[in-house]
Design an enzyme around this catalytic site. Sequence first.
Site, PDB file in Angstrom:
ATOM      1  N   HIS A   1       8.098 -27.560  -1.615  1.00  0.00           N
ATOM      2  CA  HIS A   1       7.516 -25.799  -0.882  1.00  0.00           C
ATOM      3  C   HIS A   1       6.270 -25.497  -1.447  1.00  0.00           C
ATOM      4  O   HIS A   1       6.126 -24.873  -2.103  1.00  0.00           O
ATOM      5  CB  HIS A   1       8.461 -24.663  -0.322  1.00  0.00           C
ATOM      6  N   CYS A  47      14.486 -21.501  -3.901  1.00  0.00           N
ATOM      7  CA  CYS A  47      15.399 -20.626  -2.765  1.00  0.00           C
ATOM      8  C   CYS A  47      14.936 -19.167  -3.743  1.00  0.00           C
ATOM      9  O   CYS A  47      14.879 -18.466  -5.112  1.00  0.00           O
ATOM     10  CB  CYS A  47      16.630 -20.786  -3.295  1.00  0.00           C
ATOM     11  N   PRO A  49      17.707 -29.090   2.962  1.00  0.00           N
ATOM     12  CA  PRO A  49      18.428 -28.103   2.561  1.00  0.00           C
ATOM     13  C   PRO A  49      18.710 -26.404   2.981  1.00  0.00           C
ATOM     14  O   PRO A  49      17.894 -25.996   2.108  1.00  0.00           O
ATOM     15  CB  PRO A  49      18.715 -28.114   1.345  1.00  0.00           C
ATOM     16  N   MET A  50      19.269 -26.231   3.983  1.00  0.00           N
ATOM     17  CA  MET A  50      19.455 -24.860   4.447  1.00  0.00           C
ATOM     18  C   MET A  50      20.471 -24.151   4.200  1.00  0.00           C
ATOM     19  O   MET A  50      21.513 -23.435   5.241  1.00  0.00           O
ATOM     20  CB  MET A  50      18.157 -24.323   6.047  1.00  0.00           C
ATOM     21  N   GLY A  61      12.101 -27.599   7.805  1.00  0.00           N
ATOM     22  CA  GLY A  61      13.173 -26.680   7.507  1.00  0.00           C
ATOM     23  C   GLY A  61      13.908 -26.429   9.055  1.00  0.00           C
ATOM     24  O   GLY A  61      13.628 -26.492   9.682  1.00  0.00           O
ATOM     25  N   ARG A  62      12.759 -24.591   9.103  1.00  0.00           N
ATOM     26  CA  ARG A  62      13.069 -23.937  10.313  1.00  0.00           C
ATOM     27  C   ARG A  62      11.893 -24.981  10.977  1.00  0.00           C
ATOM     28  O   ARG A  62      12.708 -24.189  12.762  1.00  0.00           O
ATOM     29  CB  ARG A  62      11.875 -22.886  10.530  1.00  0.00           C
ATOM     30  N   GLN A 102      22.454 -30.651  -2.453  1.00  0.00           N
ATOM     31  CA  GLN A 102      22.088 -30.334  -3.737  1.00  0.00           C
ATOM     32  C   GLN A 102      22.344 -28.550  -4.428  1.00  0.00           C
ATOM     33  O   GLN A 102      23.303 -28.144  -3.900  1.00  0.00           O
ATOM     34  CB  GLN A 102      20.333 -29.279  -2.269  1.00  0.00           C
ATOM     35  N   ASN A 146       6.550 -29.515   2.044  1.00  0.00           N
ATOM     36  CA  ASN A 146       7.676 -29.349   3.149  1.00  0.00           C
ATOM     37  C   ASN A 146       6.578 -27.651   2.605  1.00  0.00           C
ATOM     38  O   ASN A 146       5.684 -27.056   2.327  1.00  0.00           O
ATOM     39  CB  ASN A 146       8.712 -28.672   2.503  1.00  0.00           C
ATOM     40  N   GLY A 147       6.637 -26.965   4.297  1.00  0.00           N
ATOM     41  CA  GLY A 147       5.930 -25.347   4.467  1.00  0.00           C
ATOM     42  C   GLY A 147       5.474 -26.046   6.211  1.00  0.00           C
ATOM     43  O   GLY A 147       3.816 -26.624   5.959  1.00  0.00           O
TER      44      GLY A 147
END
Length: 329
Positions: free
Chosen positions: A171, A102, A18-19, A228-229, A72, A204-205
């Site tokens: 993350h 976040c 989720p971004m 994500g990115r 989310q 994640n990461g």
Amino acid sequence: MVKIGNIELPDFPLLLAPMEDVSDPPFRKLCKMHGADLMYSEFISSEGLIRDAIKSRKKLDIFDYERPVGIQIFGGDEEAMAMSARIVETVEPDLVDINFGCPVKKVVCKGAGAGVLKDIDLMVRLTKAVVSSTHLPVTVKTRLGWDNDSINIDEVAERLQDVGIKALTIHARTRAQMYKGEADWEHISRIKNNPNIEIPIFGNGDVDSPEKALEYKNKYNCDGIMIGRGAIGYPWIFNEIKHFFETGEILPEPTIAERLEAVKNHALWSVEWKGERPGIVEMRQHYSNYFRGIPHFKEFKTKFLQALTLEQIDEVIEETKHFYQENVI
């Protein structure tokens, strides 16, 4: 097979993170087309949902082709989180996810997102409030801790499992790191190997290539990876990873024509969802991402940014396609 409550996912699923300002329905549709197994909405303020804020409500939009999909939420008040979970339930997502990760200052200052990492008891109460107020599976995304001196993910994982979450995404950075430095997945491996942990653990990461995805899968023993990115402007990453897992082969990068097709679809779906003016304006942040590393794109980027209608975007797409066909890069 990996199970989150009654949701069945394939072995070692790939999740779209989720971004904010990225993971909206148009982008999620592209990622689903290219292999994402589970996706989440942009994060939604519990207070905004209760106030009936238009932007928050708009983020509740989900579509059947996305399933399974989670919504989310974030916040620092138990009652507000419980109430927002009940609101979320009315649009029938497959799960509810809580954001405890976040790192952005305006979220943290409200005692939400990664701000909750300083108070595990509050994190547990907030989670329990959500779990108790919905029949949907509840999952959590969080970080290792506030900073290197207060890494508390071991306690967090056990206590959140105890109050009923069905999966945990970690993350592998602290809040202090923001998105800098290297993610430390050793912590994820330790949580996964904890005999008390029975729920799926997703990492994640820093995963931005098929090779890295396979390395992390083998090395850290998690149940799946959230990207994500690495997916921004590159929704192809999901199928590239799956193909590499199955065959050991690296798929060729998407062609210019395939990148332009993605831009065309993304812009069209953005306009269909948001309306022409906001859809085109919000699309402007994405053009560079689709052509990252492609030479001679600067001139066309300017033209894309100046386009005010879908017809003008299509004209720039055709011009860009023609240029790269004539000038093989």
